[in-house]
Write a protein that holds these residues in place. Sequence first.
Motif, PDB file in Angstrom:
ATOM      1  N   ALA A  57       0.825  -1.204   0.000  1.00  0.00           N
ATOM      2  CA  ALA A  57       0.000   0.000   0.000  1.00  0.00           C
ATOM      3  C   ALA A  57       0.860   1.254   0.000  1.00  0.00           C
ATOM      4  N   LEU A  58       1.938   1.235   0.762  1.00  0.00           N
ATOM      5  CA  LEU A  58       2.835   2.396   0.787  1.00  0.00           C
ATOM      6  C   LEU A  58       3.468   2.640  -0.575  1.00  0.00           C
ATOM      7  N   ARG A  59       3.850   1.559  -1.255  1.00  0.00           N
ATOM      8  CA  ARG A  59       4.404   1.702  -2.610  1.00  0.00           C
ATOM      9  C   ARG A  59       3.340   2.209  -3.578  1.00  0.00           C
ATOM     10  N   ALA A  60       2.132   1.678  -3.469  1.00  0.00           N
ATOM     11  CA  ALA A  60       1.066   2.033  -4.408  1.00  0.00           C
ATOM     12  C   ALA A  60       0.591   3.474  -4.228  1.00  0.00           C
ATOM     13  N   THR A  61       0.646   3.989  -3.013  1.00  0.00           N
ATOM     14  CA  THR A  61       0.137   5.340  -2.769  1.00  0.00           C
ATOM     15  C   THR A  61       1.245   6.380  -2.681  1.00  0.00           C
ATOM     16  N   ALA A  62       2.475   5.990  -2.956  1.00  0.00           N
ATOM     17  CA  ALA A  62       3.575   6.955  -2.946  1.00  0.00           C
ATOM     18  C   ALA A  62       3.320   8.029  -4.002  1.00  0.00           C
ATOM     19  N   SER A  67      -0.410  10.573   3.476  1.00  0.00           N
ATOM     20  CA  SER A  67       0.736  10.372   4.354  1.00  0.00           C
ATOM     21  C   SER A  67       0.928   8.871   4.584  1.00  0.00           C
ATOM     22  N   PRO A  68       2.158   8.456   4.852  1.00  0.00           N
ATOM     23  CA  PRO A  68       2.398   7.038   5.138  1.00  0.00           C
ATOM     24  C   PRO A  68       1.612   6.538   6.351  1.00  0.00           C
ATOM     25  N   VAL A  69       1.425   7.393   7.339  1.00  0.00           N
ATOM     26  CA  VAL A  69       0.669   6.990   8.542  1.00  0.00           C
ATOM     27  C   VAL A  69      -0.796   6.741   8.189  1.00  0.00           C
ATOM     28  N   THR A  70      -1.375   7.643   7.407  1.00  0.00           N
ATOM     29  CA  THR A  70      -2.761   7.465   6.973  1.00  0.00           C
ATOM     30  C   THR A  70      -2.902   6.206   6.130  1.00  0.00           C
ATOM     31  N   THR A  75      -5.056   1.012   5.627  1.00  0.00           N
ATOM     32  CA  THR A  75      -4.836  -0.343   5.135  1.00  0.00           C
ATOM     33  C   THR A  75      -5.058  -1.351   6.242  1.00  0.00           C
ATOM     34  N   GLN A  76      -4.658  -1.033   7.468  1.00  0.00           N
ATOM     35  CA  GLN A  76      -4.895  -1.949   8.583  1.00  0.00           C
ATOM     36  C   GLN A  76      -6.391  -2.117   8.825  1.00  0.00           C
ATOM     37  N   ILE A  77      -7.144  -1.054   8.653  1.00  0.00           N
ATOM     38  CA  ILE A  77      -8.589  -1.129   8.882  1.00  0.00           C
ATOM     39  C   ILE A  77      -9.308  -1.786   7.703  1.00  0.00           C
ATOM     40  N   PHE A  78      -9.032  -1.324   6.487  1.00  0.00           N
ATOM     41  CA  PHE A  78      -9.782  -1.760   5.316  1.00  0.00           C
ATOM     42  C   PHE A  78      -9.044  -2.737   4.412  1.00  0.00           C
ATOM     43  N   GLY A  79      -7.747  -2.909   4.610  1.00  0.00           N
ATOM     44  CA  GLY A  79      -6.978  -3.806   3.756  1.00  0.00           C
ATOM     45  C   GLY A  79      -6.887  -3.286   2.335  1.00  0.00           C
TER      46      GLY A  79
END
Length: 89
Positions: A57-62, A67-70, A75-79
């Motif tokens: 997810a971090l790679r895909a949304t870079a 923000s990386p935290v968001t 991603t932890q909540i919704f995958g």
Amino acid sequence: MKVSVLRAIPVLGWLYLAMGILLAASDRAPANRLLRAVFWIDAFLSIVVHAAQIPAALRATAGTGHSPVTTAAMTQIFGITWWKTQEAA
């Protein structure tokens, strides 16, 4: 399929986990083996598999302004239903 419907699936999973924890804490956990198995499968998918998706997810949304935290939290909540549907939302 609508994005909100896809995102409702993990939310229902988290609600199932919360209900299971509350019932277990009050000594009213279901005796049904199937319900217990579903609880543990859901726990594995919601906690372990969603966490394993965070690097992708971090790679895909870079570069998208998230923000990386968001990204990690959503991603932890919704995958995958969060970061794969960013264009559609």
